[in-house]
Design a protein around this motif. Structure first.
Motif, PDB file in Angstrom:
ATOM      1  N   ARG A  61       0.819  -1.217   0.000  1.00  0.00           N
ATOM      2  CA  ARG A  61       0.000   0.000   0.000  1.00  0.00           C
ATOM      3  C   ARG A  61       0.851   1.264   0.000  1.00  0.00           C
ATOM      4  O   ARG A  61       0.517   2.209  -0.706  1.00  0.00           O
ATOM      5  CB  ARG A  61      -0.982  -0.017   1.164  1.00  0.00           C
ATOM      6  CG  ARG A  61      -2.161  -0.939   0.889  1.00  0.00           C
ATOM      7  CD  ARG A  61      -3.300  -0.619   1.839  1.00  0.00           C
ATOM      8  NE  ARG A  61      -4.432  -1.451   1.549  1.00  0.00           N
ATOM      9  CZ  ARG A  61      -5.492  -1.046   0.866  1.00  0.00           C
ATOM     10  NH1 ARG A  61      -5.557   0.166   0.397  1.00  0.00           N
ATOM     11  NH2 ARG A  61      -6.494  -1.860   0.655  1.00  0.00           N
ATOM     12  N   LYS A 114      -6.886  -1.888  -4.474  1.00  0.00           N
ATOM     13  CA  LYS A 114      -5.897  -1.332  -3.543  1.00  0.00           C
ATOM     14  C   LYS A 114      -5.332  -0.021  -4.078  1.00  0.00           C
ATOM     15  O   LYS A 114      -5.180   0.945  -3.341  1.00  0.00           O
ATOM     16  CB  LYS A 114      -4.770  -2.335  -3.292  1.00  0.00           C
ATOM     17  CG  LYS A 114      -5.191  -3.504  -2.436  1.00  0.00           C
ATOM     18  CD  LYS A 114      -4.070  -4.513  -2.300  1.00  0.00           C
ATOM     19  CE  LYS A 114      -4.551  -5.759  -1.578  1.00  0.00           C
ATOM     20  NZ  LYS A 114      -3.536  -6.811  -1.582  1.00  0.00           N
ATOM     21  N   SER A 117      -8.061   2.635  -3.877  1.00  0.00           N
ATOM     22  CA  SER A 117      -8.294   3.098  -2.504  1.00  0.00           C
ATOM     23  C   SER A 117      -7.196   4.060  -2.066  1.00  0.00           C
ATOM     24  O   SER A 117      -7.468   5.031  -1.358  1.00  0.00           O
ATOM     25  CB  SER A 117      -8.438   1.933  -1.528  1.00  0.00           C
ATOM     26  OG  SER A 117      -7.213   1.282  -1.323  1.00  0.00           O
ATOM     27  N   GLU A 118      -5.966   3.832  -2.512  1.00  0.00           N
ATOM     28  CA  GLU A 118      -4.889   4.780  -2.214  1.00  0.00           C
ATOM     29  C   GLU A 118      -5.110   6.078  -2.996  1.00  0.00           C
ATOM     30  O   GLU A 118      -4.879   7.168  -2.488  1.00  0.00           O
ATOM     31  CB  GLU A 118      -3.518   4.178  -2.546  1.00  0.00           C
ATOM     32  CG  GLU A 118      -3.109   3.048  -1.634  1.00  0.00           C
ATOM     33  CD  GLU A 118      -3.071   3.428  -0.162  1.00  0.00           C
ATOM     34  OE1 GLU A 118      -2.731   4.586   0.170  1.00  0.00           O
ATOM     35  OE2 GLU A 118      -3.399   2.564   0.675  1.00  0.00           O
ATOM     36  N   TYR A 149     -12.373  -1.945   0.221  1.00  0.00           N
ATOM     37  CA  TYR A 149     -10.928  -1.719   0.193  1.00  0.00           C
ATOM     38  C   TYR A 149     -10.532  -0.337   0.708  1.00  0.00           C
ATOM     39  O   TYR A 149      -9.357  -0.055   0.884  1.00  0.00           O
ATOM     40  CB  TYR A 149     -10.374  -1.902  -1.223  1.00  0.00           C
ATOM     41  CG  TYR A 149     -10.267  -3.344  -1.614  1.00  0.00           C
ATOM     42  CD1 TYR A 149      -9.090  -4.063  -1.396  1.00  0.00           C
ATOM     43  CD2 TYR A 149     -11.345  -4.017  -2.176  1.00  0.00           C
ATOM     44  CE1 TYR A 149      -9.000  -5.396  -1.735  1.00  0.00           C
ATOM     45  CE2 TYR A 149     -11.262  -5.351  -2.517  1.00  0.00           C
ATOM     46  CZ  TYR A 149     -10.096  -6.031  -2.288  1.00  0.00           C
ATOM     47  OH  TYR A 149     -10.003  -7.362  -2.624  1.00  0.00           O
TER      48      TYR A 149
END
Length: 185
Positions: A61, A114, A117-118, A149
């Protein structure tokens, strides 16, 4: 390039400091994407960055967050467009990520979730853009998958926040398209 330079400077030193720990191939693609002004080449570079994310299943992440921050600077102007602007010559660049969602198998989508979501942490407007994009293609189940997520981790929190941001940024879309369409379904 103007957005990128405003954030990282003309000499690329800010970018270098930000992406030093990334794989050399994605560093180069991020640079190409950030400095490309020709739309077709920019879309190609953007697709190459996303491909690199898909090719490396072990991305952490924090590394995805760095990529998201770098891409955000160049994608920022696209989030100023109304989600209801769907002219073929004005299709926002970030729709390339969204289009990828519908062709990926369920086991490969977590990498994109992922990353998104970042990106959502850096650019919260991606939430309502994604909501509208998926709704217009009758794929709201993918929005539900995405919300799991995010840092909020659930549909209610994400939907509330995305609609709030949409109301502030693009109120015609909120009141004339998104909310009425969601209530009808």
């Amino acid at each position: 390039k103007q957005w990128f330079n405003a954030e990282y400077g003309d000499n690329d030193s800010g970018l270098s400091g930000l992406i030093d720990d990334l794989d050399p191939s994605i560093k180069e693609e991020i640079r190409k994407f950030a400095y490309e002004s020709e739309p077709i080449a920019q879309r190609t570079s953007f697709g190459n960055v996303i491909s690199r994310i898909m090719d490396h299943p072990a991305w952490t992440r924090p590394k995805l967050a760095v990529v998201a921050k770098c891409l955000h600077v160049t994608l920022q102007p696209y989030f100023s467009l109304s989600v209801m602007d769907d002219e073929d010559d004005q299709v926002p660049l970030h729709h390339g990520i969204f289009q990828l969602l519908s062709i990926l198998t369920k086991d490969k989508r977590p990498r994109i979730w992922k990353f998104l979501s970042e990106f959502y942490n850096v650019e919260p407007r991606v939430g309502y853009h994604l909501l509208y994009y998926l709704y217009s293609r009758a794929q709201l189940d993918l929005y539900l998958e995405f919300t799991s997520y995010t840092s909020a981790g659930n549909l209610k929190a994400c939907l509330t926040e995305d609609l709030r941001i949409c109301q502030e940024e693009d109120s015609p879309a909120t009141f004339y398209k998104i909310i009425p369409d969601l209530y009808q379904k």
